[in-house]
Write a protein that holds these residues in place. Structure first.
Motif, PDB file in Angstrom:
ATOM      1  N   ARG A   9      50.061  37.587  46.716  1.00 50.85           N
ATOM      2  CA  ARG A   9      51.116  37.681  45.742  1.00 50.85           C
ATOM      3  C   ARG A   9      51.001  38.861  44.782  1.00 50.85           C
ATOM      4  N   PRO A  10      51.927  39.618  44.449  1.00 51.13           N
ATOM      5  CA  PRO A  10      51.951  40.618  43.408  1.00 51.13           C
ATOM      6  C   PRO A  10      51.188  40.383  42.101  1.00 51.13           C
ATOM      7  N   GLU A  11      51.514  39.328  41.640  1.00 51.81           N
ATOM      8  CA  GLU A  11      50.840  38.941  40.220  1.00 51.81           C
ATOM      9  C   GLU A  11      49.440  39.008  40.319  1.00 51.81           C
ATOM     10  N   LYS A  12      48.723  38.762  41.467  1.00 56.08           N
ATOM     11  CA  LYS A  12      47.546  38.241  41.543  1.00 56.08           C
ATOM     12  C   LYS A  12      46.556  39.702  42.092  1.00 56.08           C
ATOM     13  N   VAL A  13      47.036  40.741  42.216  1.00 58.19           N
ATOM     14  CA  VAL A  13      46.598  41.883  42.674  1.00 58.19           C
ATOM     15  C   VAL A  13      45.567  42.475  41.471  1.00 58.19           C
ATOM     16  N   GLY A  14      46.049  42.719  40.348  1.00 58.34           N
ATOM     17  CA  GLY A  14      45.100  42.938  39.283  1.00 58.34           C
ATOM     18  C   GLY A  14      43.989  42.425  39.163  1.00 58.34           C
ATOM     19  N   THR A  15      43.786  41.178  39.227  1.00 63.32           N
ATOM     20  CA  THR A  15      42.618  40.337  39.088  1.00 63.32           C
ATOM     21  C   THR A  15      41.544  40.558  40.306  1.00 63.32           C
ATOM     22  N   VAL A  16      42.418  40.448  41.516  1.00 63.70           N
ATOM     23  CA  VAL A  16      41.596  40.495  42.880  1.00 63.70           C
ATOM     24  C   VAL A  16      41.034  42.052  42.842  1.00 63.70           C
ATOM     25  N   LEU A  17      41.593  42.936  42.498  1.00 66.03           N
ATOM     26  CA  LEU A  17      40.994  44.236  42.353  1.00 66.03           C
ATOM     27  C   LEU A  17      39.961  44.513  41.440  1.00 66.03           C
ATOM     28  N   SER A  18      40.205  43.978  40.133  1.00 66.93           N
ATOM     29  CA  SER A  18      39.119  43.980  39.424  1.00 66.93           C
ATOM     30  C   SER A  18      38.062  43.089  39.559  1.00 66.93           C
ATOM     31  N   GLU A  19      38.154  42.001  40.352  1.00 64.62           N
ATOM     32  CA  GLU A  19      36.834  41.219  40.798  1.00 64.62           C
ATOM     33  C   GLU A  19      36.241  41.872  41.862  1.00 64.62           C
ATOM     34  N   LEU A  20      36.809  42.730  42.827  1.00 61.08           N
ATOM     35  CA  LEU A  20      36.264  43.399  44.000  1.00 61.08           C
ATOM     36  C   LEU A  20      35.207  44.415  43.344  1.00 61.08           C
TER      37      LEU A  20
END
Length: 108
Positions: A9-20
């Motif tokens: 989902r587009p709204e989850k990208v920022g969090t996923v990228l930050s955690e990666l």
């Protein structure tokens, strides 16, 4: 080497990228994509959406890093405790070779 493709989902990208990034995986390619999964689209009122906007993340990792990357994506791309339709998919494929263009070096 393995290619991890995550469609989320587009709204989850920022969090996923930050955690990666925090976990030591800074190299990610991100693309806007459109499609549908098993639910065959979504009906909202009288309007049917058969192409739903998502983001695709591409991450090439060593074989030993795959489980860590998949775990991070699963944890931070999921909506709620039990997840919901449309949270996305993760695909893992082998990568035969990789080259850095600027240095002409083979490998990650």
């Amino acid at each position: 080497m393995l290619l991890v493709r995550a469609i989320i989902r587009p709204e989850k990208v920022g969090t996923v990228l930050s955690e990666l990034l925090s976990a030591g995986y800074p190299a990610v390619t991100k693309m806007d994509v459109y499609g549908r999964g098993k639910q065959k689209g979504v009906k909202v009122g009288e309007i049917f959406y058969d192409e739903i906007p998502k983001e695709m993340l591409l991450i090439v990792v060593e074989d030993t890093e795959k489980d860590d990357v998949v775990k991070i994506i699963m944890k931070y791309a999921r909506t709620g405790e039990s997840g919901h339709f449309g949270d996305g998919r993760i695909f893992v494929s082998p990568v035969e070779e990789a080259y850095t263009i600027s240095t002409k070096k083979k490998g990650l």
